[in-house]
Design a protein around this motif. Structure first.
Motif, PDB file in Angstrom:
ATOM      1  N   LEU A  72       0.820  -1.205   0.000  1.00 35.31           N
ATOM      2  CA  LEU A  72       0.000   0.000   0.000  1.00 35.31           C
ATOM      3  C   LEU A  72       0.855   1.257   0.000  1.00 35.31           C
ATOM      4  CD1 LEU A  72      -2.833  -1.035   2.484  1.00 35.31           C
ATOM      5  CD2 LEU A  72      -3.065  -0.672   0.030  1.00 35.31           C
ATOM      6  N   GLU A  73       1.958   1.230   0.734  1.00 35.36           N
ATOM      7  CA  GLU A  73       2.855   2.388   0.752  1.00 35.36           C
ATOM      8  C   GLU A  73       3.389   2.691  -0.643  1.00 35.36           C
ATOM      9  OE1 GLU A  73       5.816   1.405   3.613  1.00 35.36           O
ATOM     10  OE2 GLU A  73       4.509   1.805   5.350  1.00 35.36           O
ATOM     11  N   GLN A  74       3.673   1.642  -1.415  1.00 28.59           N
ATOM     12  CA  GLN A  74       4.139   1.849  -2.785  1.00 28.59           C
ATOM     13  C   GLN A  74       3.070   2.525  -3.641  1.00 28.59           C
ATOM     14  OE1 GLN A  74       5.175  -2.232  -3.793  1.00 28.59           O
ATOM     15  NE2 GLN A  74       7.344  -1.812  -3.478  1.00 28.59           N
ATOM     16  N   TYR A  79      -3.808   1.704   4.940  1.00 26.96           N
ATOM     17  CA  TYR A  79      -4.868   0.695   4.962  1.00 26.96           C
ATOM     18  C   TYR A  79      -6.193   1.250   5.467  1.00 26.96           C
ATOM     19  CZ  TYR A  79      -7.430  -3.605   5.680  1.00 26.96           C
ATOM     20  OH  TYR A  79      -8.385  -4.581   5.628  1.00 26.96           O
ATOM     21  N   MET A  80      -6.189   1.949   6.586  1.00 25.57           N
ATOM     22  CA  MET A  80      -7.446   2.355   7.203  1.00 25.57           C
ATOM     23  C   MET A  80      -8.189   3.411   6.389  1.00 25.57           C
ATOM     24  SD  MET A  80      -7.526   0.233   9.608  1.00 25.57           S
ATOM     25  CE  MET A  80      -9.093   0.782  10.262  1.00 25.57           C
ATOM     26  N   THR A  81      -7.468   4.153   5.543  1.00 28.60           N
ATOM     27  CA  THR A  81      -8.123   5.208   4.757  1.00 28.60           C
ATOM     28  C   THR A  81      -8.195   4.886   3.263  1.00 28.60           C
ATOM     29  OG1 THR A  81      -6.008   6.388   4.598  1.00 28.60           O
ATOM     30  CG2 THR A  81      -7.492   6.998   6.407  1.00 28.60           C
ATOM     31  N   ASN A  89      -7.615  -5.959  -1.484  1.00 28.76           N
ATOM     32  CA  ASN A  89      -6.445  -6.544  -2.131  1.00 28.76           C
ATOM     33  C   ASN A  89      -5.282  -6.691  -1.161  1.00 28.76           C
ATOM     34  OD1 ASN A  89      -6.626  -6.958  -5.268  1.00 28.76           O
ATOM     35  ND2 ASN A  89      -7.823  -5.126  -4.854  1.00 28.76           N
ATOM     36  N   ALA A  90      -5.184  -5.791  -0.201  1.00 29.75           N
ATOM     37  CA  ALA A  90      -4.096  -5.845   0.776  1.00 29.75           C
ATOM     38  C   ALA A  90      -4.373  -6.832   1.907  1.00 29.75           C
ATOM     39  CB  ALA A  90      -3.856  -4.454   1.359  1.00 29.75           C
ATOM     40  N   MET A  91      -5.630  -7.238   2.099  1.00 35.48           N
ATOM     41  CA  MET A  91      -5.996  -8.139   3.202  1.00 35.48           C
ATOM     42  C   MET A  91      -6.190  -9.575   2.730  1.00 35.48           C
ATOM     43  SD  MET A  91      -6.270  -7.978   6.437  1.00 35.48           S
ATOM     44  CE  MET A  91      -7.171  -7.150   7.751  1.00 35.48           C
ATOM     45  N   SER A 392     -11.913  -2.795   9.813  1.00 30.80           N
ATOM     46  CA  SER A 392     -12.156  -2.682  11.250  1.00 30.80           C
ATOM     47  C   SER A 392     -10.826  -2.748  12.009  1.00 30.80           C
ATOM     48  CB  SER A 392     -13.063  -3.832  11.702  1.00 30.80           C
ATOM     49  OG  SER A 392     -12.894  -4.110  13.069  1.00 30.80           O
ATOM     50  N   LYS A 393     -10.599  -1.798  12.924  1.00 32.48           N
ATOM     51  CA  LYS A 393      -9.362  -1.805  13.720  1.00 32.48           C
ATOM     52  C   LYS A 393      -9.249  -3.084  14.550  1.00 32.48           C
ATOM     53  CE  LYS A 393      -8.503   3.151  14.183  1.00 32.48           C
ATOM     54  NZ  LYS A 393      -8.358   4.285  15.138  1.00 32.48           N
TER      55      LYS A 393
END
Length: 418
Positions: A72-74, A79-81, A89-91, A392-393
């Motif tokens: 995600l950083e790339q 993630y949360m926003t 896709n990241a989860m 969800s956190k």
């Protein structure tokens, strides 16, 4: 002594039904359903236990850290926003399907006499494209003996490679020289053909294979369009047996003839479309089964319970067993949670023929270790995940804590810095 080891991907705590895999009909059908990660992982552990009880050597790979924050950083996202599709896709927990982890050429087939493994780039699907660095780290730990193994990074992402799900090997014993079959796609109608012939050829060169004992076979467009997004949904091989649907290959007659020319010991077992339709074969994952050699020498097919529940498939299996054909035993396992996301028993494992004594023992399991893993899963895996609530956190914290617990239980702390 070379033996075949099945390395299963332990189903991760983020297992969810986000429907990310275009061309995977089960994944698309069940998109948005509530998943059961704990039950899924326990089902996978019981499948591994079945293999151990059958006398097979069993290994495992651990789930990947989720969410994939580095990826995600790339993309300049957090993630949360992030938007929901990007977060999904990241989860993803799709790394559990270890058949896509790598392509493996055992030592008897390679020019330098080492077992070669090339990690798959999985570039066709966004949710899988970020798996390879962590997978590569596991491969380099598990197969770190450089006198016995050569572990390669991915082929360039210009060429799609989805690993052993598009690869088969024929041999007269796992420790003997074999014939390697690379299956590629050209087109799949409305769906992408995920395995490129250029990637398969590159892997054959990297592994130092004998061109005279290496074949490149085109998968049938009809099969891909019907939902056979990988070859292992319509064909599987083990030792002398090639077990395939009539519609598996673009040139059925030519393929069988070419294989038999370089491997005269071939036992070709075909399921006619008139007896089992492509639709039934794909729905039941008849061919996404583990075709294995038992210690007795008998060939056993480990199938999902959906095969027993599909009348045409179960009828064909019973008739084959009654005919005293090459496959002598059928074992049924329950992997419903994996099946609902489009992965059967064969998807969940990577086959590596090698001497188990040369593998890092932390990646090998017996029943006692499986018991310990089941305890970790029961204590830490989420019971249920609603794919609409992936950000969800509470869920993110639980998934991270579960991953830390399994890494600690297996003493694989090196992976936390990967």
């Amino acid at each position: 002594m070379i033996r075949e080891i099945n390395f299963d991907g332990l189903i991760g705590p983020s297992h969810n039904y986000a429907g990310l895999s275009l061309g995977n009909l089960a994944s698309t059908k069940n998109a948005g359903d509530v998943s059961q990660p704990r039950a899924a992982a326990l089902q996978g552990i019981e499948k591994m236990r079945t293999n151990v009880q059958l006398g097979l050597v069993q290994g495992l790979f651990v789930p990947q850290p989720r969410p994939a924050v580095g990826w995600l950083e790339q993309l300049g996202a957090e993630y949360m926003t992030a938007d929901h599709a990007l977060a999904a896709n990241a989860m993803s927990a799709s790394a559990m399907w270890a058949a896509n982890a790598a392509t493996v050429s055992p030592a008897p087939d390679t020019a330098d006499g080492r077992c070669h493994l090339t990690v798959a780039n999985l570039r066709t699907m966004a949710h899988r494209s970020h798996e390879w660095p962590f997978t590569l780290a596991q491969l380099r730990l598990a197969f770190g003996n450089e006198e016995q193994f050569a572990v390669h990074g991915p082929v360039p992402t210009a060429f799609g490679d989805e690993g052993a799900a598009n690869f088969m090997r024929l041999c007269e014993g796992h420790g003997r020289e074999g014939v390697e079959l690379f299956v590629y796609g050209v087109t799949g109608g409305p769906y992408p053909a995920r395995q490129h012939i250029e990637a398969s050829r590159a892997i054959a060169r990297l592994h130092g294979l004998d061109p005279a004992k290496t074949l490149f076979i085109q998968q049938s467009e009809e099969a891909i369009a019907a939902g056979a997004f990988h070859n292992d949904v319509v064909a599987v091989a083990n030792e002398t047996i090639l077990f395939a649907h009539e519609k598996a290959f673009a040139d059925r007659d030519g393929t069988v003839e070419r294989v038999r020319e370089i491997f005269p010991a071939l036992d070709y077992v075909e399921v006619p479309a008139s007896e089992v339709s492509l639709e039934d074969a794909i729905r039941s994952y008849l061919f996404n089964a583990q075709l294995v050699s038992l210690p007795t020498g008998e060939a056993c097919l480990i199938v999902p319970s959906e095969c027993r529940e599909t009348p045409s498939v179960w009828k064909w299996l019973q008739a084959h067993l009654a005919s005293n054909g090459p496959i002598r035993k059928v074992e049924v396992v329950d992997v419903r949670q994996s099946m609902a996301n489009g992965g059967g028993p064969a998807c969940l494992r990577l086959r590596v023929a090698c001497d188990p004594d040369h593998v890092d023992p932390r990646f090998l399991v017996d029943e006692a270790k499986l018991d310990a893993l089941a305890t970790v899963v029961s204590n830490h895996w989420p019971e249920a995940i609603d794919a609409r609530e992936l950000q969800s956190k509470t869920l993110v914290n639980q998934v991270r804590q579960a991953h830390a617990a399994i890494v600690e239980a297996l003493n694989l702390g090196e992976l936390t810095s990967s």
